[in-house]
Scaffold this motif. Structure first.
Motif, mmCIF file in Angstrom:
data_model
loop_
_atom_site.group_PDB
_atom_site.id
_atom_site.type_symbol
_atom_site.label_atom_id
_atom_site.label_comp_id
_atom_site.label_asym_id
_atom_site.label_seq_id
_atom_site.Cartn_x
_atom_site.Cartn_y
_atom_site.Cartn_z
ATOM 1 N N ALA A 91 0.773 -1.297 0.007
ATOM 2 C CA ALA A 91 0.185 -0.051 0.045
ATOM 3 C C ALA A 91 1.026 1.380 -0.201
ATOM 4 O O ALA A 91 0.540 2.110 -0.762
ATOM 5 C CB ALA A 91 -0.975 -0.043 1.312
ATOM 6 N N LEU A 92 1.931 1.229 0.742
ATOM 7 C CA LEU A 92 2.942 2.328 0.845
ATOM 8 C C LEU A 92 3.715 2.445 -0.575
ATOM 9 O O LEU A 92 3.665 3.818 -0.980
ATOM 10 C CB LEU A 92 3.869 2.411 2.150
ATOM 11 N N GLY A 93 4.020 1.341 -1.117
ATOM 12 C CA GLY A 93 4.651 1.637 -2.420
ATOM 13 C C GLY A 93 3.881 2.080 -3.422
ATOM 14 O O GLY A 93 4.178 2.992 -4.451
ATOM 15 N N THR A 94 2.704 1.602 -3.340
ATOM 16 C CA THR A 94 1.689 1.956 -4.338
ATOM 17 C C THR A 94 1.515 3.472 -4.271
ATOM 18 O O THR A 94 1.297 4.239 -5.296
ATOM 19 C CB THR A 94 0.359 1.301 -4.348
ATOM 20 N N LEU A 95 0.991 3.927 -3.224
ATOM 21 C CA LEU A 95 0.956 5.310 -2.723
ATOM 22 C C LEU A 95 2.426 6.220 -3.213
ATOM 23 O O LEU A 95 2.101 7.251 -4.250
ATOM 24 C CB LEU A 95 0.844 5.711 -1.095
ATOM 25 N N LEU A 96 3.206 5.755 -2.998
ATOM 26 C CA LEU A 96 4.702 6.556 -3.434
ATOM 27 C C LEU A 96 4.660 6.535 -4.962
ATOM 28 O O LEU A 96 5.038 7.470 -5.594
ATOM 29 C CB LEU A 96 5.684 5.897 -2.909
ATOM 30 N N ARG A 97 4.424 5.512 -5.695
ATOM 31 C CA ARG A 97 4.234 5.453 -7.344
ATOM 32 C C ARG A 97 3.197 6.221 -7.840
ATOM 33 O O ARG A 97 3.561 7.093 -8.675
ATOM 34 C CB ARG A 97 4.036 3.957 -7.759
ATOM 35 N N ILE B 267 2.085 8.927 -6.410
ATOM 36 C CA ILE B 267 2.557 10.447 -6.133
ATOM 37 C C ILE B 267 3.795 10.739 -7.053
ATOM 38 O O ILE B 267 3.419 11.981 -7.976
ATOM 39 C CB ILE B 267 3.552 10.586 -4.767
ATOM 40 N N ILE B 268 4.697 9.922 -7.586
ATOM 41 C CA ILE B 268 5.721 10.139 -8.568
ATOM 42 C C ILE B 268 4.813 10.159 -9.836
ATOM 43 O O ILE B 268 5.203 11.056 -10.643
ATOM 44 C CB ILE B 268 6.757 9.071 -8.554
ATOM 45 N N SER C 94 5.335 12.706 -16.446
ATOM 46 C CA SER C 94 4.611 12.012 -17.521
ATOM 47 C C SER C 94 4.689 10.731 -17.348
ATOM 48 O O SER C 94 5.519 10.230 -16.514
ATOM 49 C CB SER C 94 5.237 12.505 -18.871
ATOM 50 N N THR C 95 4.010 9.900 -18.150
ATOM 51 C CA THR C 95 3.691 8.578 -17.863
ATOM 52 C C THR C 95 4.911 7.874 -18.117
ATOM 53 O O THR C 95 5.320 6.844 -17.214
ATOM 54 C CB THR C 95 2.604 7.967 -18.830
ATOM 55 N N LEU C 96 5.880 8.121 -19.154
ATOM 56 C CA LEU C 96 7.293 7.594 -19.279
ATOM 57 C C LEU C 96 8.107 7.801 -18.543
ATOM 58 O O LEU C 96 9.013 6.866 -17.931
ATOM 59 C CB LEU C 96 7.828 7.920 -20.780
ATOM 60 N N VAL C 97 8.199 9.191 -18.030
ATOM 61 C CA VAL C 97 9.183 9.478 -17.079
ATOM 62 C C VAL C 97 9.023 8.714 -15.661
ATOM 63 O O VAL C 97 9.664 8.324 -14.953
ATOM 64 C CB VAL C 97 9.264 10.849 -16.686
ATOM 65 N N ALA C 98 7.679 8.804 -15.308
ATOM 66 C CA ALA C 98 7.459 8.191 -14.069
ATOM 67 C C ALA C 98 7.558 6.549 -14.011
ATOM 68 O O ALA C 98 8.278 6.042 -12.891
ATOM 69 C CB ALA C 98 5.798 8.239 -13.894
ATOM 70 N N LEU C 99 7.412 5.793 -15.099
ATOM 71 C CA LEU C 99 7.640 4.351 -15.514
ATOM 72 C C LEU C 99 9.336 4.389 -15.224
ATOM 73 O O LEU C 99 9.529 3.361 -14.385
ATOM 74 C CB LEU C 99 7.221 4.143 -16.665
ATOM 75 N N TRP C 100 9.858 5.106 -15.866
ATOM 76 C CA TRP C 100 11.321 4.930 -15.644
ATOM 77 C C TRP C 100 11.798 5.062 -14.148
ATOM 78 O O TRP C 100 12.603 4.465 -13.544
ATOM 79 C CB TRP C 100 12.282 5.864 -16.712
ATOM 80 N N GLY D 44 7.548 -4.060 -4.502
ATOM 81 C CA GLY D 44 6.554 -4.736 -5.190
ATOM 82 C C GLY D 44 5.609 -3.798 -5.635
ATOM 83 O O GLY D 44 5.117 -3.842 -6.805
ATOM 84 N N GLY D 45 4.994 -3.058 -4.582
ATOM 85 C CA GLY D 45 3.957 -2.135 -4.856
ATOM 86 C C GLY D 45 4.499 -0.801 -5.708
ATOM 87 O O GLY D 45 3.807 -0.065 -6.375
ATOM 88 N N PHE D 46 5.790 -0.621 -5.444
ATOM 89 C CA PHE D 46 6.227 0.847 -6.034
ATOM 90 C C PHE D 46 6.383 0.576 -7.379
ATOM 91 O O PHE D 46 6.198 1.280 -8.309
ATOM 92 C CB PHE D 46 7.555 1.015 -5.206
ATOM 93 N N THR D 47 7.083 -0.566 -7.767
ATOM 94 C CA THR D 47 7.387 -0.763 -9.276
ATOM 95 C C THR D 47 6.270 -1.389 -10.019
ATOM 96 O O THR D 47 5.251 -1.713 -9.189
ATOM 97 C CB THR D 47 8.614 -1.975 -9.340
ATOM 98 N N THR D 48 6.520 -1.074 -11.219
ATOM 99 C CA THR D 48 5.216 -1.529 -12.204
ATOM 100 C C THR D 48 5.792 -1.874 -13.429
ATOM 101 O O THR D 48 5.565 -1.500 -14.452
ATOM 102 C CB THR D 48 4.419 -0.152 -12.302
ATOM 103 N N MET D 49 6.585 -3.142 -13.443
ATOM 104 C CA MET D 49 7.089 -3.624 -14.586
ATOM 105 C C MET D 49 5.961 -3.883 -15.674
ATOM 106 O O MET D 49 6.238 -4.136 -16.987
ATOM 107 C CB MET D 49 7.998 -4.729 -14.353
ATOM 108 N N SER D 50 4.847 -4.497 -15.123
ATOM 109 C CA SER D 50 3.742 -5.020 -15.833
ATOM 110 C C SER D 50 3.176 -3.774 -16.734
ATOM 111 O O SER D 50 2.733 -4.256 -17.877
ATOM 112 C CB SER D 50 2.537 -5.556 -15.141
ATOM 113 N N ALA D 51 3.667 -2.753 -16.409
ATOM 114 C CA ALA D 51 2.991 -1.663 -17.271
ATOM 115 C C ALA D 51 3.695 -1.613 -18.496
ATOM 116 O O ALA D 51 3.045 -1.114 -19.593
ATOM 117 C CB ALA D 51 3.095 -0.302 -16.524
#
Length: 121
Positions: free
Chosen positions: A18-24, A26-27, A32-38, A72-79
């Protein structure tokens, strides 16, 4: 043979996620989507490396919260699997992100190991 997870490990994974997802989020709101993904995927890979290398993170509960949950919540390799359908994000960019992420993990592992070896609780 599989190991049964404790109830506390499951809860710690949930709260770390939950914390990792919240931080993701915020970023992603600030970029932009691509910058945030990187940012989230490379920083997340470095953090997983640090967590894997540092001796303080070796307990089940700390691994559950920090590595599995938060990172695990912070990263989003599936995206990166879905992004090519909606934006100009080609296979070279995906390969570059994976390669830089692996290098980031290696760097984090080295830093975490060095910090763990010199750390005195």
């Amino acid at each position: 043979m599989s190991q049964k997870l404790s109830r506390s490990a499951i809860l710690l994974t949930f709260f770390g996620g939950a914390l990792g997802t919240l931080l993701r989020w915020i970023i992603s709101e600030a970029n932009s989507t691509l910058v945030a993904l990187w940012i989230v995927n490379i920083l997340g890979a470095v953090l997983v490396g640090v967590f894997a290398g540092h001796s303080w993170f070796k307990t089940e509960s700390r691994r559950a919260f920090w590595s599995t949950g938060l990172a695990g919540g912070f990263t989003t390799m599936s995206a990166i699997a879905v992004l090519p359908l909606s934006e100009s994000f080609d296979a070279v960019s995906v390969g570059a992100m994976v390669a830089v992420g692996m290098a980031g993990y290696w760097l984090g592992l080295k830093v975490g190991t060095r910090m763990g070896n010199s750390w005195k609780p």
